[in-house]
Design an enzyme around this catalytic site. Sequence first.
Site, PDB file in Angstrom:
ATOM      1  N   THR A   1      14.634  -2.530  -0.378  1.00 53.38           N
ATOM      2  CA  THR A   1      14.860  -1.530   0.559  1.00 53.38           C
ATOM      3  C   THR A   1      16.079  -1.062   0.559  1.00 53.38           C
ATOM      4  O   THR A   1      17.249  -1.962   0.720  1.00 53.38           O
ATOM      5  CB  THR A   1      14.317  -1.898   1.800  1.00 53.38           C
ATOM      6  OG1 THR A   1      13.136  -2.422   1.925  1.00 53.38           O
ATOM      7  CG2 THR A   1      14.462  -0.780   2.925  1.00 53.38           C
TER       8      THR A   1
ATOM      9  N   LYS B   1      -4.120  -3.291   7.166  1.00 52.05           N
ATOM     10  CA  LYS B   1      -5.049  -3.316   6.015  1.00 52.05           C
ATOM     11  C   LYS B   1      -5.563  -4.376   5.656  1.00 52.05           C
ATOM     12  O   LYS B   1      -6.068  -4.398   4.326  1.00 52.05           O
ATOM     13  CB  LYS B   1      -4.203  -2.356   5.013  1.00 52.05           C
ATOM     14  CG  LYS B   1      -3.928  -0.835   5.529  1.00 52.05           C
ATOM     15  CD  LYS B   1      -3.334   0.087   4.501  1.00 52.05           C
ATOM     16  CE  LYS B   1      -3.317   1.364   5.165  1.00 52.05           C
ATOM     17  NZ  LYS B   1      -2.536   2.163   4.313  1.00 52.05           N
TER      18      LYS B   1
ATOM     19  N   HIS C   1      26.931   3.263  -2.923  1.00 53.26           N
ATOM     20  CA  HIS C   1      26.419   1.796  -2.222  1.00 53.26           C
ATOM     21  C   HIS C   1      27.071   1.753  -0.652  1.00 53.26           C
ATOM     22  O   HIS C   1      28.392   2.130  -0.659  1.00 53.26           O
ATOM     23  CB  HIS C   1      26.878   0.699  -3.018  1.00 53.26           C
ATOM     24  CG  HIS C   1      25.880   0.543  -4.285  1.00 53.26           C
ATOM     25  ND1 HIS C   1      26.441  -0.234  -5.332  1.00 53.26           N
ATOM     26  CD2 HIS C   1      24.882   1.093  -4.523  1.00 53.26           C
ATOM     27  CE1 HIS C   1      25.613  -0.078  -6.299  1.00 53.26           C
ATOM     28  NE2 HIS C   1      24.358   0.807  -5.761  1.00 53.26           N
TER      29      HIS C   1
ATOM     30  N   THR D   1       0.679  -1.265   0.048  1.00 56.05           N
ATOM     31  CA  THR D   1      -0.080  -0.078  -0.049  1.00 56.05           C
ATOM     32  C   THR D   1       0.949   1.447  -0.027  1.00 56.05           C
ATOM     33  O   THR D   1       0.369   2.567  -0.137  1.00 56.05           O
ATOM     34  CB  THR D   1      -0.943   0.016   1.092  1.00 56.05           C
ATOM     35  OG1 THR D   1      -0.214  -0.003   2.263  1.00 56.05           O
ATOM     36  CG2 THR D   1      -2.115  -1.045   1.128  1.00 56.05           C
TER      37      THR D   1
ATOM     38  N   GLU E   1      32.054  -4.667  -7.849  1.00 56.69           N
ATOM     39  CA  GLU E   1      32.578  -3.402  -7.514  1.00 56.69           C
ATOM     40  C   GLU E   1      33.505  -3.147  -6.282  1.00 56.69           C
ATOM     41  O   GLU E   1      33.562  -4.310  -5.523  1.00 56.69           O
ATOM     42  CB  GLU E   1      31.326  -2.174  -7.428  1.00 56.69           C
ATOM     43  CG  GLU E   1      30.340  -2.646  -6.118  1.00 56.69           C
ATOM     44  CD  GLU E   1      29.283  -1.878  -6.137  1.00 56.69           C
ATOM     45  OE1 GLU E   1      28.741  -1.401  -7.112  1.00 56.69           O
ATOM     46  OE2 GLU E   1      28.673  -1.755  -5.011  1.00 56.69           O
TER      47      GLU E   1
ATOM     48  N   TYR F   1      21.583  -2.569 -15.954  1.00 58.62           N
ATOM     49  CA  TYR F   1      20.781  -2.208 -17.266  1.00 58.62           C
ATOM     50  C   TYR F   1      21.527  -1.861 -18.416  1.00 58.62           C
ATOM     51  O   TYR F   1      21.290  -2.201 -19.562  1.00 58.62           O
ATOM     52  CB  TYR F   1      20.137  -0.953 -16.996  1.00 58.62           C
ATOM     53  CG  TYR F   1      19.206  -0.740 -15.708  1.00 58.62           C
ATOM     54  CD1 TYR F   1      18.844  -2.048 -14.967  1.00 58.62           C
ATOM     55  CD2 TYR F   1      18.699   0.343 -15.362  1.00 58.62           C
ATOM     56  CE1 TYR F   1      17.795  -1.925 -13.872  1.00 58.62           C
ATOM     57  CE2 TYR F   1      17.943   0.329 -14.313  1.00 58.62           C
ATOM     58  CZ  TYR F   1      17.378  -1.070 -13.360  1.00 58.62           C
ATOM     59  OH  TYR F   1      16.857  -0.803 -12.212  1.00 58.62           O
TER      60      TYR F   1
END
Lengths: 291, 387
Positions: free
Chosen positions: A97, A43, A247, A17, A209, A159
């Site tokens: 998250t 909810k 990061h 939600t 990385e 990407y």
Amino acid sequence: MSILVDEKTKVVVQGITGNEGLFHTKQMTEYGTKVVAGVTPGKGGQQIEGIPVFNSVMEAVKKTGANGSAIFVPPAFAADAIMEAADSGVSVVICLTEGIPTLDMVMVRKYLKERGTKLIGPNTPGIISPGKCKIGVMAGYIHRQGTVGIMSRSGTLTYEVVDQLTKKGIGQSTCVGIGGDQIIGLNYVDLLELFEKDPDTEALIMIGEIGGTAEEEAARFVEKHVKKPVVAFIAGLTAPPGRRMGHAGAIISGGKGTAGEKMEALEKAGVRVVRNPAIVGNELSALLKKA
Amino acid sequence: MKIHEYQAKEILRSYGVPVPRGRVAETAEEARKIAEEIGEKPIVLKAQIHAGGRGKGGGVRVVSSPEEAERAGKEILGMRLVTHQTGPGGRVVRKILVEEGAEIKEELYLGVVMDRSRECPVIMASREGGVEIEKVAAESPEKIVKEWVEPYVGLRPFQANKIGYELGLEPVQVGKLRGVVSGLYKTFYEKDCLLAEINPLVLTKGGDFIALDAKMNFDDNGLFRHKEIVALRDLNEEAPLEIEASKYNLNYIKLDGNVGCMVNGAGLAMATMDIIKVFGAEPANFLDVGGGATVEMVKNGFRILMSDPAVKVVFINIFGGILRCDTLARGVTEAVEEVKVNVPIVVRLEGTNVEEGRRILRESGLNFTVASGMQEGAQKVVEALKK
């Protein structure tokens, strides 16, 4: 085939939600992902975008048979959400998250090990098996179904690489964002093992990385157990030491975790390491032609 | 997030770890007053900056009277202290820690860090203290004792004992060290540290342990639950442009080159810096406007990167996913119109609504060089530098 998620994956969205949760639920459904339930405590009983909302993950799993979870809850509550998913018997948990405290993740990892739940992330764009299932925030249309497995600690850089492949007509079996944090769920080694066993994955791309030793551990694993060709790019050759490069996990500390060290370890293990991120697609295509 | 030595020592004191008597001073007079309070012992004055190697740079002084303390304080306060960690520009000293000297019998090392590969905190101790632990680890790793802590159960007393005995300490000292180890671990755990370090941990001639220097790094992700730590942030220790960027939730890090970079996503931002280097130029900064940047973020990011006078050419490299290229193009054109720009700008746009984005750039009437890929972008950046 593909790894971890496919057309049989039934997804429960934790935090459905919220703004992010709702937006990406729509995106995932449009892509064809089977989102069967949402969870937001308090909810339960509502319907959102035609998807039933429950108060707990346990209830969602019991009523809908969800076996995968996508977590879009704020950092302070995300560790709890991951544990709840694991406790409810969800087998693959994808935590999008960013910003979960490192010590919370230490506890989460311990908790998950005892329950056999597979965690992807946190701080990940998610996972996609093109044409079958997308759990995450990546743009679906840049992908194409195929035989290259991708694992990465970064979002947009993935990407970039996917786009290079797709434009050459090379598709992907599964692309996994393992997450940019210090303590994460599935790591390169876990994924290399799954990809190596997957009959429909022919070649692998690893995008690493600076920071930590996950790439070095992957190198040792590739040397012993991986026969499929692997191309790797490690970001951060020009990154200064001691600075967090966006990061949480991308930091060279105490002189350790440099891109140079990682490249060397991977090259020794027989991985084709490229220094120019714009030619990852070309290199992979050349390797595939040779094989 | 980093804090000063004096702040780290105050935290350690609150966890029962012995630290030298003393306080921080911002003026030479204060330094004298603190020296008077301490009494007759030798007094140590230490410049407070977020960097190591302060002693070698002249930032640490030992004096024997309050008057000398005042004189030394005058010299240290306001000086530009250069150490191997500050870079050639050094840091201006604004605070000094004034404390009692210790009678040193031996210098040890004690630290707690997050072990990413074992996924739990590890305590490290060594009798080779007072030098960088990385150096000890590289040259004589056998001299470092390690103890991993199970996060569920916390540090057990036997582990703290084990560390003492493995270091070869006398039983009475092992008992005393146990208190220090447990205080340091508790600090690490309760304050969400990524590193908590006492170096050197001094064994005094009187047989007690005392933390002569202390360093802490906090997990930025844990700061939301530690307002008391956030309050310790010293903006004087951060680069002004980085502070400005943090206000807008942007990740900006100043580097030494002259190619200003603006990228969405941390990994792609690093890769962009790398490809610039591959083609023979040097990045002026790391700037991640975020995977989901807004027009506002793009505008602010652009303004911040342009306020670095070293920037001779700008490379904007955006891979739009959920974030649309037209949004980005709008942000960039608005920013360029607002900020006075007299350097070439190379833009590479890819992803969602890319055609619309490129059209906006073309029709803006502004002078952009559009590149169709990352590599072409880097090449055009290098060409622009040569002109």
